[in-house]
Design a protein around this motif. Structure first.
Motif, short mmCIF file in Angstrom:
data_model
loop_
_atom_site.label_atom_id
_atom_site.label_comp_id
_atom_site.label_asym_id
_atom_site.label_seq_id
_atom_site.Cartn_x
_atom_site.Cartn_y
_atom_site.Cartn_z
N ASP A 673 13.20 1.29 -3.45
CA ASP A 673 13.88 0.56 -4.51
C ASP A 673 12.92 0.10 -5.60
N TYR A 674 11.71 -0.28 -5.20
CA TYR A 674 10.81 -0.97 -6.13
C TYR A 674 9.63 -0.12 -6.60
N GLY A 675 9.30 0.95 -5.89
CA GLY A 675 8.28 1.87 -6.35
C GLY A 675 7.00 1.20 -6.80
N LYS A 676 6.62 1.45 -8.06
CA LYS A 676 5.35 0.96 -8.59
C LYS A 676 5.30 -0.57 -8.62
N ALA A 677 6.46 -1.23 -8.65
CA ALA A 677 6.46 -2.70 -8.68
C ALA A 677 5.90 -3.26 -7.38
N VAL A 678 6.33 -2.71 -6.24
CA VAL A 678 5.81 -3.21 -4.97
C VAL A 678 4.39 -2.73 -4.75
N GLN A 679 4.05 -1.59 -5.30
CA GLN A 679 2.68 -1.10 -5.14
C GLN A 679 1.67 -1.99 -5.88
N GLN A 680 2.04 -2.42 -7.09
CA GLN A 680 1.10 -3.29 -7.81
C GLN A 680 0.94 -4.63 -7.12
N LEU A 681 2.01 -5.11 -6.47
CA LEU A 681 1.90 -6.37 -5.73
C LEU A 681 1.00 -6.19 -4.51
N LYS A 682 1.15 -5.06 -3.84
CA LYS A 682 0.29 -4.77 -2.69
C LYS A 682 -1.17 -4.71 -3.12
N GLU A 683 -1.42 -4.10 -4.24
CA GLU A 683 -2.80 -4.01 -4.73
C GLU A 683 -3.40 -5.39 -4.93
N ARG A 684 -2.64 -6.29 -5.52
CA ARG A 684 -3.17 -7.63 -5.78
C ARG A 684 -3.32 -8.43 -4.49
N LEU A 685 -2.50 -8.09 -3.49
CA LEU A 685 -2.64 -8.74 -2.18
C LEU A 685 -3.73 -8.09 -1.33
N ASN A 686 -4.29 -6.99 -1.82
CA ASN A 686 -5.31 -6.21 -1.12
C ASN A 686 -4.74 -5.49 0.10
N LEU A 687 -3.46 -5.14 0.04
CA LEU A 687 -2.83 -4.38 1.11
C LEU A 687 -2.87 -2.90 0.80
N PRO A 688 -2.92 -2.05 1.82
CA PRO A 688 -2.94 -0.59 1.58
C PRO A 688 -1.69 -0.16 0.82
N THR A 689 -1.85 0.72 -0.13
CA THR A 689 -0.72 1.20 -0.93
C THR A 689 -0.30 2.61 -0.56
N GLU A 690 -1.10 3.28 0.28
CA GLU A 690 -0.75 4.67 0.60
C GLU A 690 0.50 4.75 1.48
#
Length: 981
Positions: A673-690
């Motif tokens: 549903d959120y695609g790049k939106a959730v990915q950018q949040l994961k990046e800032r949280l330092n969570l894996p995005t793969e």
């Protein structure tokens, strides 16, 4: 039904506009109870007077003798008792009226909406039929006109129309129903004209139709089915009348009623009568694509990944199919990705897949994102020229009333958003205007085909009050199913024959209309309310950005990121996110509203740029990896932590809400549903995005309180949240790593009072700085099982030392205190704190209620208070106090007061409150290097905050036999052998 949209109600203008809000709400402390009760009584009296006045010569049925009878008197008494019991249970309800409620999209309702609703309720009108609601139906029509005017619908060429629904979901489903039936109508009309059973209609095929894809007119007979599936909404709305006119012009001698005949033919050939499968079959809708035989060309609906669950529900109900409701991923700000939508529409055009509608969300329910409906409307024109048309629906169920902020007051002498500051304004709350982007979207709503708006959301009206608005009111005719018992003639002022619902309360229209009339639908009215809510939303956004201190073991990230580029374009010189955080701490957090509005450091400009589109902040917390200082990488830990914090910030069915200090809500972000939106949040949280499979939990706060959006209030709730997170980190499973969860251990509690007749006692946790798992202050009440009460009383009556209760196995303190409170726990009872003492008994108990559980402040931020603080608690029978431990070294002390302190209400004791002792400095009292009891006299004065934050004082009797329950300064500060704590 033709209607003229007159000017909307406007808010009254005042020098201090923010003060008008005091006249619109009952208030979180029922501050307006006198005027509210006065008007409520008037509503009852006016209705009762009407009952008396209606044919006053008719006999009375309930005579005085009947009313005084034993049966009637017993029923009166039973009614009062049952009401009292119901209200006792209702007291456990979620306190939406409180400024501490920051959860779902619900808050207090306006006084006029409540009074209007109750006034209508007394008449119990049913707006399904104007003969059962001749007045409230007019009210509903007027509300519909007002909301259409709010959207700026142009009524010079077509006639807009709106009506109330039970909720936004009903409105959304109806809008899709209308879009589907409108889209399919030209096919049904052509079939009707060609139907051999109605030969008199054959000339209707010669009616001219404008075909957008070819930018020219063609006869209905010449149009292909694809072309008829892609006519413009307004052209479809007049097509039946054009066909009737064409037939009548070609056959002036006809004696038949052409309109009646066309209606009969349409009844036979419409998808409403045939059903969607048969209608699709007749018109080869859904056949394999000519370019890809594996692709079935069933019509589609497009909506963003942030869409409400009512959209897939609508697709299912209407037979369109959930798989044909295509969700468009969103961008980093959770807005529908226009480029992706463009590609999907291109794909539909290429394969000749009809599109019923495109949905733009105007304030998503979890992120409050406002889609770029202006660009969606541009796409509508672009694809219309290519031969693909569709309805555009604006789902503004949540954000619709924010449009009031774009309607100027008409007062040319001053601008409501100037926030004129008086000389003295402790209650002053400024407004934050909509961002340029969001304002543009609200202005563009006038071109949407349909709009959902919920008065019971950002209109602050009672449930149920949703609404659906049609830019072209003729669209409603395509879903009309008129039952003879509720539809009498075409001239009826009737709303019940349109839409999904049958019976509907006229009271809802009364509530919404009175609120509109009193408050107004412009910047001085609802715009003022929501503008002040905007301030709260932006301050909370800033607070979430900075709630985690530099040395805290967690980080907090807003879902909507700080946009450095946009800030730079607006004149700010930030180079890094840390620079923005430093600015927030220096100029935003903790600053009074009177300072913010001066805009010396562009504070108001800054708040207008950052944060959510429409009042909702979504954010996620993550534990730090202590070796890197960044967020740890396990998403399961993150989700567990959100759940722990959420459970501390909500209430379950049957639980009392009185101890929930702040209400939030939670949900999860799915990659699909959120695609790049959730990915950018994961990046800032330092969570894996793969990994795109695991959903990411988040929390949110909805800012609907307009009159206490102050810096002190936001800072207070931020401090409560931070303390909650610190405690919840200790509750994590240690399998994630020892630095995240507390180790299992034995835990000891001081027995505070004598066992009550009801089997209840208070326990106070014995902490120590030397073990992380014991760095808490906890006060709770337990209920000992009846079979163990005799044993406990006997031991307590003979005890010569303080009593302690200890867990019989190693446990996590948080889970022991907070989880499964109905589960029986077994604790060991001891006299004295020495390990050499033997267990006096094993006592079984349930945890009854938790007064306090708070983790020690981190050493880097711990400071002694200026004055000694104690946590005062108790009930109608007894009062106790527990010393507030601040930094090492300190002392632990539990005191049972000799009498209930005056001026401290039992309700405050039952909640627990912080008190200060002016006679005792905040640093520990030390003699010969040893911390001793600071309570050296029998009585002390104290100060505290009472009802409505009033400054109060009282006296505490602390001297006397057994009043000093327990004092410790050794075990708390050092690892001392020989203690049992």
């Amino acid at each position: 039904m033709a209607q003229s949209i007159t000017k909307n109600p406007a808010g009254d203008k005042y020098d201090h506009q923010w003060e008008a809000l005091a006249g619109w709400f009952l208030g979180p402390r029922a501050e307006n109870r006198n005027i509210f009760n006065h008007l409520m009584l008037k509503a009852l009296n006016w209705h009762e007077d009407r009952r008396e006045e209606f044919f006053p010569a008719d006999p009375s049925y309930f005579t005085e003798e009947m009313r005084n009878s034993e049966a009637a008197q017993n029923e009166y008494k039973d009614m009062e008792e049952q009401m009292k019991e119901m209200h006792r249970q209702l007291n456990k309800s979620i306190p939406f009226f409180s400024t501490r409620y920051q959860g779902h999209m619900i808050w207090d309702v306006t006084m006029p909406s409540f009074l209007g609703y109750v006034s209508g309720l007394l008449w119990n009108q049913n707006n399904v039929d104007s003969t059962t609601s001749p007045v409230t139906t007019k009210f509903e029509v007027e509300v519909g006109q007002q909301l259409c005017k709010l959207m700026r619908f142009d009524d010079t060429k077509v006639k807009p129309w709106g009506h109330l629904t039970g909720c936004g979901s009903i409105g959304n489903i109806e809008s899709m129903w209308a879009a589907r039936n409108t889209k399919l109508h030209p096919l049904a009309l052509k079939d009707s004209c060609a139907d051999p059973h109605f030969p008199e209609l054959i000339d209707g095929l010669e009616c001219k139709v404008f075909v957008p894809g070819q930018q020219k007119e063609k006869t209905l007979k010449e149009c292909t089915e694809w072309e008829l599936l892609n006519l413009r909404i307004d052209d479809i709305c007049i097509l039946t009348d054009d066909v009737i006119k064409c037939i009548e012009e070609r056959n002036p001698d006809f004696k038949i009623d052409v309109k009646v005949t066309v209606d009969k033919a349409l009844e036979k050939n419409s998808p409403v009568q045939l059903g969607l499968p048969e209608f699709y079959r007749r018109h080869k809708i859904g056949e394999p694509s000519a370019k890809d035989r594996a692709l079935r060309t069933y019509p589609r609906v497009f909506s963003p990944g942030t869409n409400h669950y009512s959209w897939p529900k609508a697709s299912t109900i209407l037979g369109i199919g959930g798989s044909n409701n295509i969700q468009i991923q969103v961008d980093s700000k959770a807005r529908q990705d226009i480029e992706t939508l463009d590609k999907e529409l291109d794909y539909a055009l290429e394969h000749k897949i009809a599109v019923f509608m495109v949905v733009a969300v105007i304030g998503s329910t979890e992120e409050s994102a406002v889609d770029d409906i202006a660009k969606i409307l541009d796409l509508k024109l672009k694809f219309e020229a290519k031969g693909l048309t569709f309805s555009v629906h604006a789902d503004a169920a949540w954000g619709g009333y924010l449009n009031c902020m774009t309607h100027e007051t008409g007062d040319k002498e001053s601008n409501v958003y100037s926030n004129c500051l008086p000389t003295k304004a402790h209650d002053f709350v400024p407004v934050i205007p909509l961002s340029d982007f969001v304002k543009k979207q609200y202005i563009s709503l006038q071109f949407a085909d349909t709009v959902t708006i919920d008065p019971h959301k950002s209109g602050f009206c009672p449930y149920p009050a949703g609404a659906l608005l049609y830019r072209n009111g003729t669209m409603k005719g395509f879903i009309t199913l008129a039952a003879p018992e509720v539809f009498h003639n075409p001239d009826d002022l009737n709303v019940g024959v349109y839409g999904l619902e049958g019976s509907k309360p006229g009271a809802a229209a009364c509530g919404v209309l009175l609120s509109h009339r009193v408050i107004g639908l412009d910047q001085n009215g609802y715009g003022r309310i929501l503008g002040q809510c905007q301030l709260g939303a932006k301050l909370f956004y800033c607070m979430w950005e900075t709630v985690a201190r530099d040395n805290d073991p967690f980080i907090c990230c807003n879902f909507i990121p700080l946009d450095l580029k946009e800030l730079q374009e607006k004149g700010f010189s930030f180079k890094t996110q840390q620079g923005v955080h430093d600015y927030i701490k220096k100029h935003i957090i903790g600053k009074p509203n009177e300072q913010l509005i001066k805009n010396v450091y562009k504070e108001i400009d800054f708040l207008g740029i950052v944060g959510p589109d429409a009042l909702i902040n979504s954010f996620t917390i993550n534990c730090k990896d202590q070796s890197t200082g960044k967020g740890q990488k396990n998403i399961e830990l993150v989700n567990d932590l959100q759940n722990l914090v959420f459970n501390e910030s909500t209430s379950s069915v049957g639980e009392d809400t009185k101890r929930v200090k702040m209400f939030l809500t939670t949900s999860k972000l799915e990659y699909a549903d959120y695609g790049k939106a959730v990915q950018q949040l994961k990046e800032r949280l330092n969570l894996p995005t793969e990994s795109t499979h695991a959903a990411l939990g988040f929390m949110r706060n909805t800012c609907m309180e307009p009159y206490q959006a102050s810096e002190a209030y936001v800072e207070l709730l931020g401090d409560l949240f931070r303390k909650t997170v610190l405690a919840c980190i200790g509750a994590l499973d240690t399998s994630y790593g020892e630095e995240y969860g507390d180790s299992l251990d034995y835990h000891t509690f001081t027995v505070v009072n004598n066992l009550r007749k009801d089997g209840k006692i208070f326990l106070d946790f014995v902490p120590t700085f030397t073990k992380k798992q014991s760095q808490y202050q906890v006060v709770l009440r337990v209920k000992i099982l009846p079979e163990d009460q005799v044993t406990f009383r006997e031991i307590q009556s003979k005890a010569t030392e303080p009593l302690f209760m200890r867990t019989t196995e190693k446990v996590n303190l948080f889970h022991f205190v907070k989880n499964n409170l109905d589960t029986t726990r077994t604790m060991a009872l001891y006299q004295g704190a020495k390990t050499s003492n033997t267990c006096s008994a094993s006592i079984r108990l349930h945890i009854d209620e938790v007064w306090r559980m708070e983790r020690f402040e981190l050493p880097q931020y711990a400071e002694y208070n200026k004055l000694q603080k104690y946590f005062l608690y108790g009930d109608e029978e007894e009062a106790f106090m527990s010393h507030v431990i601040t930094k090492q070294p300190d002392f632990y002390q539990v005191v049972r007061l000799g009498e209930l302190p005056h001026s401290v209400e039992p309700q405050l004791l039952n909640l627990g409150l912080m008190i200060e002792l002016p006679a005792i400095p905040g640093t520990p009292l030390t003699v010969d290097g040893k911390i001793i009891d600071p309570l050296q006299t029998a009585q002390y004065g104290c100060k505290f905050r009472g009802r409505q934050f009033a400054k109060c004082t009282s006296s505490l009797l602390v001297g006397g036999q057994n009043h000093k329950v327990y004092f410790d300064s050794e075990y708390l500060n050092t690892s001392v052998t020989g203690t049992d704590c």
